[in-house]
Design an enzyme around this catalytic site. Structure first.
Site, PDB file in Angstrom:
ATOM      1  N   TYR A 135     -22.907  -1.387  14.717  1.00 25.51           N
ATOM      2  CA  TYR A 135     -23.901  -2.008  13.836  1.00 25.51           C
ATOM      3  C   TYR A 135     -23.309  -2.122  12.441  1.00 25.51           C
ATOM      4  O   TYR A 135     -23.097  -1.112  11.770  1.00 25.51           O
ATOM      5  CB  TYR A 135     -25.170  -1.153  13.842  1.00 25.51           C
ATOM      6  CG  TYR A 135     -26.335  -1.698  13.055  1.00 25.51           C
ATOM      7  CD1 TYR A 135     -26.396  -3.021  12.617  1.00 25.51           C
ATOM      8  CD2 TYR A 135     -27.420  -0.872  12.757  1.00 25.51           C
ATOM      9  CE1 TYR A 135     -27.480  -3.506  11.913  1.00 25.51           C
ATOM     10  CE2 TYR A 135     -28.520  -1.355  12.054  1.00 25.51           C
ATOM     11  CZ  TYR A 135     -28.542  -2.667  11.633  1.00 25.51           C
ATOM     12  OH  TYR A 135     -29.616  -3.147  10.930  1.00 25.51           O
ATOM     13  N   LYS A 163     -23.695  -5.542  16.574  1.00 25.20           N
ATOM     14  CA  LYS A 163     -24.810  -6.193  15.890  1.00 25.20           C
ATOM     15  C   LYS A 163     -24.327  -6.481  14.479  1.00 25.20           C
ATOM     16  O   LYS A 163     -24.092  -5.564  13.693  1.00 25.20           O
ATOM     17  CB  LYS A 163     -26.042  -5.278  15.869  1.00 25.20           C
ATOM     18  CG  LYS A 163     -27.226  -5.862  15.091  1.00 25.20           C
ATOM     19  CD  LYS A 163     -28.376  -4.870  14.976  1.00 25.20           C
ATOM     20  CE  LYS A 163     -29.492  -5.437  14.113  1.00 25.20           C
ATOM     21  NZ  LYS A 163     -30.591  -4.457  13.909  1.00 25.20           N
TER      22      LYS A 163
END
Length: 289
Positions: A135, A163
């Site tokens: 992330y 992400k």
């Protein structure tokens, strides 16, 4: 090839009227999301107010979401922090709950260099057999995981996705171009869903999908079926609604909208605060509630 799906929801954490974890409301929310275009759940991330949840609360939440999902869709649990050792220990605890993967955020506040970022994620990956979604969110963590670092990390077998909340299409394009075809890049920003798909991304980890999931799924399917005109029209239609969910610190707007729609999820915990009356009015107008 393992996949988490195209439209994943970064799920809010339902609280009761005393701001305590509410597992009954959690079940209602998960079932709502399953019926509204969600391919997978990301639980205990920023949208889930992870900084305000204790590890005990997270374990309780993750266990219950796994039970409710019952194999129907993947459940990805947030286990990362800026403490590598603590992230490893918590990931080991979460692995025992039967989740399908973990989300590990770039180490915030410490401001490590790229080698430190690489070693942080590598150490977590080597401690678990679970698939890992990196992330990158420089707006919150201050540091940026550079493309070269993500590309290097993608060679670790169980690091399978990222992400990306950098809002940098040049960077995302480089990652997609220089990683294997089975490495999945997800937009972390709703408004970038279609642009990210257009450069070869897998999909979106979304906040808006709590209420716009079916429409977002329609847009994604139109794009993959070659109807780019329809996908672009859906993007233009959805973008103002998506933006409405971020006019105040998230997840206050989306929780307010869910409550208004009859999917009770409670309020937010401090240091976040509920929307003002004027902000609520504007949100309902923008989203069409």
């Amino acid at each position: 090839m393992m996949t988490f799906g195209n439209v994943l929801t970064a799920m809010v954490t339902p609280f009761d009227d005393q701001n305590e974890l509410d597992l009954e409301r959690t079940e209602i929310l998960v079932e709502h999301l399953l019926k509204n275009g969600t391919d997978g759940l990301v639980v205990g991330g920023t949208t889930g107010e992870s900084p305000t949840l204790t590890n005990a609360e997270k374990l309780t939440l993750y266990k219950r979401v796994v039970e409710i999902a019952d194999g129907r869709i993947p459940v990805i649990a947030g286990t990362g922090s800026n403490n590598t050792f603590a992230s490893i220990e918590f990931t080991k605890q979460v692995e025992r709950l039967g989740v399908d993967g973990v989300l590990t955020v770039a180490p915030y506040y410490n401001k490590p260099n790229q080698e430190g970022i690489y070693q942080h994620f590598k150490a977590i990956a080597e401690s678990t057999t679970l698939p890992i979604m990196l992330y990158n969110i420089p707006g919150r963590s201050v540091i940026n995981v550079e493309p070269e670092t993500t590309i290097a990390l993608s060679k670790i077998p169980n690091i399978v996705a990222v992400k990306e909340s950098s809002q940098d299409l040049f960077m995302m394009t480089k990652i997609i171009d220089q990683t294997d075809d089975d490495f999945m890049l997800y937009s972390g920003d709703d408004g970038f869903t279609l642009p990210v798909l257009s450069v070869g991304g897998k999909g979106i980890v979304s906040v808006s999908s709590h209420l716009l999931g079916n429409e977002m799924q329609e847009m994604v399917k139109a794009y993959f079926q070659g109807d780019v005109g329809k996908a672009a029209a859906m993007h233009r239609y959805l973008l103002p609604k998506m933006e409405a969910f971020f006019k105040a610190p998230s997840p206050s707007p989306v929780k307010t909208a869910l409550n208004k729609a009859g999917i009770l999820v409670g309020s937010v915990r401090l240091p976040l605060v509920p929307l003002s009356a004027e902000e609520e009015k504007q949100l309902y107008q923008d989203v069409g509630l």
